[in-house]
Scaffold this motif. Structure first.
Motif, PDB file in Angstrom:
ATOM      1  N   HIS A 254      -8.098  12.647  -2.271  1.00 59.67           N
ATOM      2  CA  HIS A 254      -7.825  11.467  -1.444  1.00 59.67           C
ATOM      3  C   HIS A 254      -6.380  11.033  -1.592  1.00 59.67           C
ATOM      4  N   VAL A 255      -5.964  10.154  -0.710  1.00 59.39           N
ATOM      5  CA  VAL A 255      -4.619   9.601  -0.783  1.00 59.39           C
ATOM      6  C   VAL A 255      -4.767   8.122  -1.094  1.00 59.39           C
ATOM      7  N   THR A 256      -4.084   7.695  -2.167  1.00 56.08           N
ATOM      8  CA  THR A 256      -4.249   6.336  -2.661  1.00 56.08           C
ATOM      9  C   THR A 256      -2.889   5.667  -2.802  1.00 56.08           C
ATOM     10  N   PRO A 257      -2.769   4.455  -2.307  1.00 56.99           N
ATOM     11  CA  PRO A 257      -1.545   3.731  -2.633  1.00 56.99           C
ATOM     12  C   PRO A 257      -1.642   3.302  -4.093  1.00 56.99           C
ATOM     13  N   THR A 258      -0.532   3.208  -4.797  1.00 58.18           N
ATOM     14  CA  THR A 258      -0.608   2.708  -6.168  1.00 58.18           C
ATOM     15  C   THR A 258      -0.056   1.288  -6.213  1.00 58.18           C
ATOM     16  N   LEU A 263       2.598   6.820  -3.648  1.00 59.28           N
ATOM     17  CA  LEU A 263       1.365   7.376  -3.111  1.00 59.28           C
ATOM     18  C   LEU A 263       0.854   8.415  -4.092  1.00 59.28           C
ATOM     19  N   LEU A 264      -0.466   8.463  -4.222  1.00 60.18           N
ATOM     20  CA  LEU A 264      -1.090   9.388  -5.152  1.00 60.18           C
ATOM     21  C   LEU A 264      -1.952  10.355  -4.353  1.00 60.18           C
ATOM     22  N   GLU A 291      -4.774  19.868   1.250  1.00 61.06           N
ATOM     23  CA  GLU A 291      -5.982  19.063   1.507  1.00 61.06           C
ATOM     24  C   GLU A 291      -5.632  17.630   1.876  1.00 61.06           C
ATOM     25  N   ALA A 292      -4.599  17.096   1.234  1.00 56.04           N
ATOM     26  CA  ALA A 292      -4.207  15.721   1.553  1.00 56.04           C
ATOM     27  C   ALA A 292      -3.690  15.634   2.976  1.00 56.04           C
TER      28      ALA A 292
END
Lengths: 488, 414, 124
Positions: A254-258, A263-264, A291-292
């Motif tokens: 997944h893509v997550t803001p930190t 971005l993670l 994948e992201a």
């Protein structure tokens, strides 16, 4: 030999949460952590997500502790002074098959007690997240983000302030039960205690096997991540998840803001043999990017500023589907030994609830009496970078070291580094500074601040140059002097 | 809050900032202030204790500290004010600078700003080197500062990745201090650093240079224990059969430099993606009027000599701007064509003679450089050789007709 | 005694490999250079290779723990490590001025070692 009521093995988020919970009571507690600081393994190397509870089956401990923990996070964060942000998440479906999975997740979520779940169409998602294309998405408003290492540090430092002992760089070598107490042999001596909490994370089986034959296995599953430069933080607002892949017991890349605006991307899921093998691999770096990009096609290629991996402690093998529930239980063979086994995701979210549960289990052995002088200390107030100019001026007026910037990327001041090095746990590594005040966390990876931190360690904390470490006991940064200085 | 006004404010007190500030003063600016975040002026020169500085500029070879001292003395004589331990937090299009030091927060209103922030080193993640996260991995410049300034040895058995000048110089430096340098690993078929350094830093001491090789992984428990290197194919993909292991406790990275322009980006200055520095015109002025750029934050120079010479021109232009703040047209673009990696300036908005600095995209024997206006050759010059490690400087005369056409110019090397 | 050496010219980036055959102090043959500029370099490299030497010396009571130094003249290549060894044994008290002589006639080369920066004294 020192005597304690309770010994906790492991200074991860679980061990630290339990330590803090127990610090409210009149107990002698000690925590053994083999790293140079708390949160030195999986607790610092994860997504930093506060999960909602939609991903675990109804009736499981994972579901229960996750939903309970989620609800405790806001007040935890306010009290202890670590950040949370309720950014929410979208689980996106790219095709009809996947939309069915959204329905299923929603149903499970509702049953588990997760509020506000909503399935919305791709058009609406586009309105909120212009860079995301999908057919439909499940909107999960109660999912949030935090800084897992700050949370763990805040818990541990608060526990210390309330009388808990933390013994860092301490490895448990052997365990014995003699009469009604445990004898714990470590590299820092032998300790005696009444109750033993095994919160050793991925090493939980090793601890059990010191005292009894374990009837379970640990299947370490490595998850790699990539961190992107802050310049790209506005690509997304919420977390973007795919529909979970089947048969691995994981949630997918997944893509997550930190919290800090990076971005993670991640994590990967790879079952490995050696539970200490925390390497990152070229193969996974490529896979993660690929994948992201399926869920966020606009991701830039050359914006990676960091890569890391964490090891999930799984109790089920890949062949068995990779999913097993948490085990929070007292050993039947060895009474007074409480084992926390298989605490992988959503362990970070579950930590506050697990800590409460463990306290309850302990109360069956020892009467828990509340302390009168229990106090809560906020781990951090505002950073220099977060202050208004007026606030900054005021701080500098009080102490000129607030006017000396030593980290060029994150604008961390000398005063903040000194504060980080003065922590109540006594952690004095480069990483412990980094995780407390962010010096060295930016895009230059310590190119400017390392020399300043080393200077401060040497001059103000009288540390020998050979004792300066990156993180763990043998991670020395240097090999002595260029020119040996004799004392004269 | 401490408020003040100056004619020219220079951000960064390394060789570029010093040179620009001195020149601004010489060319009539009344008050010039340098803002530098270090405890000393001179930037990284004090840690560059090797010699070879100043040869092109003055014919005399100096060490880094000597070169710095010369400029600091000149700055003192010109009454340039140097504020050390002062970090610029931001500036805007009206030339307002906010900076911080131990005396407080400063607001500085300048008539002209010179950007001279220098550059930073690429890290492990620019090369995406997988493996364990360990101690013992340093960028070459950081290791240089520890050895030469702080009397600290970063390691004993060292592999160096990247054959940039800092990496080559560090190979010799480590050798002098008794370390074992196992080799320098370079992904390209040629060295990125100057030939002089290849000979005098590696060949002199039989330090192996592995061309067409890269580090494929990093391993160890807590401190670095070994790296794997492998040959790469023509697409720079490692060939797994060629992989070999080197036992070492330290890996130095000399992967190249990135102009430091976080402040520029925040002020909406246009950045050239190839140079990593601001897009400038023939006067080194950025798209923000009155904001000029020089030194390694503009483009990474080969030698400090060339950098200082350009920075002098920037200082002069900044001083000129303080009494004649005329708005300029956007002008025409100067594009990098075949065989050219980049060219500075990227914009031209005045006609007349000017100097271009550019780099070839790969090493070649006898070549010809063209400046083209459509199909017309404005300039044609034969070059005995070209090498991306060596910056090319040429003078060109741009006519008013070319400028008024609004059409872009193209620079080519064939 | 006749000796052959291959020298990489550093005058320009072409890096000609110049073959030099010497007979004691005489040049017998020189080959491979594309221009004249390489000749002088190659002759010096073949007969008497020398290098400027820069390193640092330990400082007592200074604002910095080291002072950077250089050789007053290029050092014969084969004496580099001898000179370094001698430099490593020296310790000097601050203050130090740039240009100050630190070692006289280092390793019997008739060459001096001089400071290349100023290091102020600090009171502890």
């Amino acid at each position: 030999m020192k005597n304690f009521h309770v010994a906790i093995i492991g200074g991860g988020v679980i061990g630290s949460a339990i330590a803090w919970e127990l610090s409210k009571y009149k107990l002698n507690v000690i925590v053994f952590e083999m790293g140079g600081d708390v949160a030195s393994a999986t607790s610092k190397a994860n997504s930093g997500v506060i999960h909602s509870g939609i991903n675990s089956p109804y009736g499981s401990l994972k579901a229960r502790f996750c939903v309970e923990g989620n609800k405790m996070f806001q007040s935890f964060s306010e009290k202890l002074g670590f950040p949370v942000k309720w950014v929410g998440k979208y689980v996106i479906a790219k095709n009809k098959d996947e939309t069915k999975e959204l329905e299923r997740l929603k149903k499970v979520g509702i049953k588990n007690g997760v509020a506000g779940l909503e399935i919305i169409d791709g058009f609406e998602v586009k309105n909120k997240e212009p860079n995301v294309s999908c057919l439909e998405a499940l909107w999960v408003p109660t999912a949030g983000i935090t800084l897992p290492y700050e949370m763990t540090i805040a818990l541990a430092e608060n526990a210390v302030i309330n009388g808990v002992n933390f013994s860092l760089e301490t490895r448990v070598i052997n365990l014995k039960k003699e009469n009604d107490s445990f004898s714990i042999e470590t590299n820092k001596g032998t300790f005696r205690n009444d109750l033993l909490i095994n919160a050793a994370g991925v090493n939980c089986r090793d601890i059990v096997s010191m005292i009894e034959e374990p009837e379970f296995n640990v299947y370490p599953c490595r998850g790699e991540y990539l961190v992107l430069d802050k310049n790209y933080h506005n690509l997304i607002n919420a977390m973007i998840y795919p529909v979970p892949p089947k048969k691995q017991g994981v949630l997918g890349v997944h893509v997550t803001p930190t919290i800090e605006g990076n971005l993670l991307l991640g994590p990967s899921a790879e079952f490995i043999d050696d539970l200490a093998d925390k390497r990152t691999t070229k193969k996974m770096m490529k896979t993660l990017m690929k994948e992201a990009k399926v869920i966020l096609p606009n991701l830039p290629d050359n914006a990676v500023i960091n890569a890391y991996s964490g090891i999930r402690c799984k109790l089920a093998s890949l062949e068995d589907g990779g999913w097993a529930d948490f085990r929070v239980e007292e050993s039947k063979q060895t009474p007074a030994m409480i084992n926390l086994l298989g605490i992988e995701s959503p362990g970070l979210t579950a930590a506050p609830a697990i800590a409460k549960e463990v306290a309850k289990m302990i109360s069956k052995h020892i009467k828990l009496e509340t302390k009168n002088n229990f106090k809560t200390w906020k781990f951090r107030e505002k950073r220099f970078q977060e202050m208004t100019q007026k606030e900054q001026s005021k701080m500098i007026e009080k102490d000129e070291r607030w006017g000396r910037i030593v980290c060029r990327c994150e604008h961390v001041t000398e005063a903040e580094v000194i504060e980080a090095l003065s922590n109540s746990l006594g952690a004095k590594t480069l990483s412990s500074v980094r995780y407390r005040c962010r010096a060295g966390m930016g895009r230059c990876k310590g190119g400017f601040c390392t020399q300043h931190i080393v200077r401060i360690m040497e001059n103000q904390f009288n540390m020998d140059v050979n004792d300066i470490k990156l993180n763990s006991p043998f991670s020395n940064l240097f090999h002595g002097r260029t020119r040996e200085v004799e004392d004269d | 809050m401490i408020n003040r006004q100056v004619d020219v404010a220079v951000i960064g007190g390394g060789p570029a900032g010093l040179s620009a500030a001195i020149s601004a003063k010489e060319h009539g600016a009344n008050s010039v202030v340098i803002l530098d975040r270090n405890s000393w002026p001179g930037g990284i020169l004090p840690q560059c204790i090797h010699d070879g500085f100043g040869v092109e500029e003055t014919g005399e070879s100096m060490t880094g500290p000597e070169y710095a001292t010369k400029y600091i003395e000149m700055a003192k004589q010109e009454n340039v004010e140097i504020m050390i331990q002062t970090m610029v937090l931001q500036f805007d299009e009206k030339q307002n600078i906010i900076a911080v030091n131990k005396n407080g927060i400063h607001t500085i209103k300048a008539k002209a700003i010179v950007l001279a922030m220098g550059c930073r080193e690429k890290t492990r993640w620019h090369a995406m080197i997988p493996g364990d996260r360990l101690s013992g991995i340093f960028t070459a410049g950081v290791a240089q500062s520890f050895i030469n300034l702080y009397n600290i040895m970063p390691g004993k058995n060292v592999v160096i990745l990247g054959s940039g000048d800092v990496g080559l110089i560090m190979a010799r430096r480590l050798r002098f201090e008794g370390a074992n340098v196992l080799g320098v690993v370079e992904i390209l078929p040629y060295a990125s650093g100057l030939p002089r350094n290849v000979v005098q830093c590696l060949k002199d001491y039989d330090i192996p240079l592995f061309f067409n090789h890269t580090v494929t992984s990093i391993a160890g428990r807590e401190r670095l224990e070994r790296v794997k290197i492998a040959q790469v194919d023509e697409n720079m993909v490692p060939i797994s059969e060629t992989e070999q292991e080197l036992k070492c406790d330290t890996l130095l990275l000399s992967l190249g430099l990135i102009p430091e322009n976080e402040l520029s980006k925040n002020a909406n200055i246009e950045i050239d993606e190839i140079t990593g520095g601001p897009v400038v015109d023939q006067n080194f002025e950025t798209n923000l009027g009155g904001v000029f750029a020089c030194g390694n934050c503009l483009q990474v120079y080969d030698t400090v000599d060339m950098l200082s010479l350009d920075a002098k021109r920037v200082g002069k232009n900044a001083a000129k701007y303080t009494d004649d703040q005329k708005q300029k047209e956007n002008g025409i673009r100067l594009l990098s064509g075949e065989g050219v990696r980049y060219v500075v300036p990227q914009r031209i908005n005045e006609y007349g003679k000017m100097q271009l600095t550019l780099r070839a995209d790969k090493p070649k024997d006898v070549s010809t450089l063209y400046v083209l206006f459509g199909a017309k050759e404005i300039l044609k010059k034969r070059l005995p050789w070209v090498n991306p490690a060596i910056m090319i400087k040429i003078d060109v005369d741009i006519s008013s007709k070319v400028l008024e056409s609004g059409q872009s110019l193209e620079v080519k090397i064939k | 005694m006749i000796e052959e050496k291959e020298i990489t010219c550093i005058v320009c980036p072409i890096g000609c490999r110049i073959l030099v055959r010497t007979d004691e102090k005489q040049i017998e043959k020189l080959d491979g250079n594309k221009c004249k500029q390489g000749i002088e370099y190659a002759i010096n490299e073949a007969l008497d290779p020398r290098r400027m030497l820069t390193t640092s010396v330990l400082v007592k009571d200074g604002e910095w723990p080291l002072v950077s130094v250089k050789s007053s003249q290029p050092v014969p290549k084969n004496k580099v490590f001898q000179v370094l060894k001698e430099i490593k044994m020296v310790k000097i008290s601050a203050p130090i001025e740039s240009g100050q002589k630190i070692i006289n006639n280092v390793a019997n080369t008739d060459i001096n070692i001089v400071a290349t920066r100023t290091v102020k004294k600090i009171m502890k």
